[in-house]
Design an enzyme around this catalytic site. Sequence first.
Site, mmCIF file in Angstrom:
data_model
loop_
_atom_site.group_PDB
_atom_site.id
_atom_site.type_symbol
_atom_site.label_atom_id
_atom_site.label_comp_id
_atom_site.label_asym_id
_atom_site.label_seq_id
_atom_site.Cartn_x
_atom_site.Cartn_y
_atom_site.Cartn_z
ATOM 1 N N HIS A 19 35.880 43.369 20.229
ATOM 2 C CA HIS A 19 36.554 42.688 19.118
ATOM 3 C C HIS A 19 37.812 41.972 19.603
ATOM 4 O O HIS A 19 38.110 41.959 20.808
ATOM 5 C CB HIS A 19 36.847 43.658 17.966
ATOM 6 N N HIS A 22 40.108 43.735 22.210
ATOM 7 C CA HIS A 22 39.645 43.731 23.605
ATOM 8 C C HIS A 22 39.707 42.304 24.157
ATOM 9 O O HIS A 22 40.068 42.081 25.311
ATOM 10 C CB HIS A 22 38.190 44.208 23.716
ATOM 11 N N CYS A 127 42.400 64.606 20.246
ATOM 12 C CA CYS A 127 41.764 63.548 19.448
ATOM 13 C C CYS A 127 40.697 62.919 20.328
ATOM 14 O O CYS A 127 41.006 62.331 21.376
ATOM 15 C CB CYS A 127 42.776 62.486 19.011
ATOM 16 N N CYS A 130 40.957 59.097 20.877
ATOM 17 C CA CYS A 130 41.958 58.686 21.893
ATOM 18 C C CYS A 130 41.621 59.258 23.250
ATOM 19 O O CYS A 130 42.168 58.812 24.258
ATOM 20 C CB CYS A 130 43.342 59.240 21.581
ATOM 21 N N CYS A 148 45.398 62.653 13.868
ATOM 22 C CA CYS A 148 45.923 61.891 15.004
ATOM 23 C C CYS A 148 46.737 60.706 14.455
ATOM 24 O O CYS A 148 46.315 60.039 13.515
ATOM 25 C CB CYS A 148 44.740 61.401 15.842
ATOM 26 N N HIS A 151 44.486 57.207 15.073
ATOM 27 C CA HIS A 151 43.222 57.008 14.353
ATOM 28 C C HIS A 151 43.204 57.617 12.956
ATOM 29 O O HIS A 151 42.268 57.393 12.193
ATOM 30 C CB HIS A 151 42.055 57.579 15.175
ATOM 31 N N LYS A 295 46.713 48.155 12.775
ATOM 32 C CA LYS A 295 46.013 47.785 14.007
ATOM 33 C C LYS A 295 44.525 47.566 13.715
ATOM 34 O O LYS A 295 43.922 48.336 12.987
ATOM 35 C CB LYS A 295 46.181 48.886 15.051
ATOM 36 N N LYS A 298 37.738 49.511 15.301
ATOM 37 C CA LYS A 298 36.511 49.886 14.614
ATOM 38 C C LYS A 298 36.710 51.152 13.792
ATOM 39 O O LYS A 298 36.252 51.257 12.670
ATOM 40 C CB LYS A 298 35.382 50.092 15.629
HETATM 41 N N1 MSP Z 1 39.201 53.218 27.913
HETATM 42 C C1 MSP Z 1 40.586 53.145 27.615
HETATM 43 C C2 MSP Z 1 41.334 52.359 28.667
HETATM 44 C C3 MSP Z 1 41.231 52.895 30.047
HETATM 45 S S1 MSP Z 1 42.045 51.887 31.184
HETATM 46 C C4 MSP Z 1 42.038 52.741 32.608
HETATM 47 C C5 MSP Z 1 40.772 52.483 26.260
HETATM 48 N N2 MSP Z 1 39.770 51.681 25.861
HETATM 49 S S2 MSP Z 1 39.696 50.876 24.477
HETATM 50 O O1 MSP Z 1 38.341 50.383 24.367
HETATM 51 O O2 MSP Z 1 40.182 51.660 23.400
HETATM 52 O O3 MSP Z 1 40.565 49.624 24.696
HETATM 53 C C6 MSP Z 1 41.917 49.683 24.682
HETATM 54 C C7 MSP Z 1 42.529 48.314 24.881
HETATM 55 O O4 MSP Z 1 41.962 47.331 24.012
HETATM 56 C C8 MSP Z 1 43.987 48.307 24.504
HETATM 57 O O5 MSP Z 1 44.846 48.761 25.471
HETATM 58 C C9 MSP Z 1 44.183 46.866 24.273
HETATM 59 O O6 MSP Z 1 44.225 46.274 25.525
HETATM 60 C C10 MSP Z 1 42.944 46.449 23.556
HETATM 61 N N3 MSP Z 1 43.048 46.554 22.107
HETATM 62 C C11 MSP Z 1 42.226 47.278 21.279
HETATM 63 N N4 MSP Z 1 42.586 47.036 19.986
HETATM 64 C C12 MSP Z 1 43.635 46.193 19.966
HETATM 65 C C13 MSP Z 1 44.276 45.441 18.949
HETATM 66 N N5 MSP Z 1 44.036 45.594 17.669
HETATM 67 N N6 MSP Z 1 45.175 44.501 19.343
HETATM 68 C C14 MSP Z 1 45.399 44.211 20.661
HETATM 69 N N7 MSP Z 1 44.797 44.882 21.616
HETATM 70 C C15 MSP Z 1 44.118 46.054 21.346
HETATM 71 O O7 MSP Z 1 41.803 52.666 25.671
#
Ligand code: MSP
Length: 491
Positions: A19, A22, A127, A130, A148, A151, A295, A298
């Site tokens: 999304h 990411h 959690c 997380c 948490c 979430h 934020k 999903k």
């Molecule tokens: N798997 C871990 C990261 C491990 S890195 C060694 C993780 N994954 S995640 O799928 O949850 O992705 C996290 C990252 O996605 C966040 O750090 C950020 O870069 C991005 N984002 C997810 N949602 C976001 C928003 N709503 N806004 C901006 N970025 C965010 O955590």
Amino acid sequence: MVEKFYVTTPIYYPNDIPHIGHAYTTLAADVVARWNRLLGKDVFFLTGTDEHGKKIEQTALEKGKTPKEFVDELIPRFKEAWKKLNIKYDRFIRTTDKDHEKVVKEMLQKVYDKGDIYLGNYEGYYCTACEAYFTEKDLIEENGKLLCPIHKKEVELLKEKSYFFKLSKYQKQLLELYEKNPDFILPKKRRAEIINRVKEGLKDLSISRTSFDWGIKLPFDETHICYVWFDALFNYYSATRDPSKEKFWPADVHLIGKDIIWFHTVYWPAFLISAGIELPKTVFAHGWWTFDSEKISKSRGRVINVDELVSIAGVDSARYFLMRATPFGDDGDFSEKSLIEKHNNELANKLGNLVSRVAGLIEKNGVEKTENKLLEKLAINEIKEKMKNYELDKALNDIFAFIDECNEYIQEKKPWETKDKKVLYELADSIKAIAILLWPFIPETSEKIAKGFGFEIRDLEQINKPLENSNIKKGEILFRKIDLKQKYTQD
Ligand code: MSP
């Protein structure tokens, strides 16, 4: 010798839909990687997926699949999303990749041999979303349940035998690291928060699990699997263990969201110091995209996936909007309307019009090579400095200020009346500079401009080399305006 540059994104949990959140980090990494390619550096851009852990195991079991079958099916969604956004990474790493698993085991053994891992008992609130433990004071209490803070889901109380990493031992060295390397945590405003928390003291970190199977086994005790964050963080290093990639370590920048800054600026350097490995230069944490200040994710039920994002006004408008709409480092509230407004007002009206007007006038009148005085108005050094400091939105501001200068220059010189071929040459040569500078942000558009104006985008040096081509063609329309009124009255 050619300078190297190594940029990474977090590796994403593959059970989420790719999304806007990411996409934001991955896109920023693409912009930074492309910019460094323009600077002539040898660039390595790494992204990938974080595939172990309880969350994946649980979801796979619910769907009647093995975790590996489950993740294999999910990976194409990420690869397709990045392709759709024109993101050109050099490697897509998966934590289930054999070379990665091997490095994680070696690192665990190294840290264990150093005496930094010991067996103990763990009891704490966990959690799963997380993949992190919380102390009670950080949780939210609601109707007698502990939730948490990220979430807003109920946490579990876990009790298990666990190996611990001696994180507490590294407090002093971490504080020294932040002190001596002011750029280790960027943007600057996030430094103080981390420093204060580390000063409050660090607890040893539980780094193994026995309550589920989906992970890398500890080499010194195969009844335990490695904590998913130890496994995941090492992806950045394991991707550089191939002999052809060794030169890229240490990373120049880990781009992440602010939600995972603690893992990257405390655990990660502590693991590396323990393993005797050189530290990355910078961890840059950007803000969150929100809807009405919540934020986007999903698990909270409100997402904009990559397909939706691209369908609003096309790939380059989506890329441009995400990089321009909010200062890189701050939060931004997403709205489709403001994306369309940026598409219309900045890309179509300012950039698109400039390019099509100039190309049209040159098709009719021709150009005559001359010194391009207009280029003096381009703040190239400021742009370089801003890009170096990851002020991506501010660099775009400066590029667009130059586009405004060019549009004003046309109005002032009226080449449609004067047929002044020298003025037209200055404009064409300036458009070359604009296309090169915008290439990291809107590559497809820049390449279209380059094609029409007869040059290839290679590096920043080209900006100072006069445009040779005089056979300039008015190509297709770069950005079609979207009728906002019509769009919103139809809905
Ligand atoms: N798997 C871990 C990261 C491990 S890195 C060694 C993780 N994954 S995640 O799928 O949850 O992705 C996290 C990252 O996605 C966040 O750090 C950020 O870069 C991005 N984002 C997810 N949602 C976001 C928003 N709503 N806004 C901006 N970025 C965010 O955590």
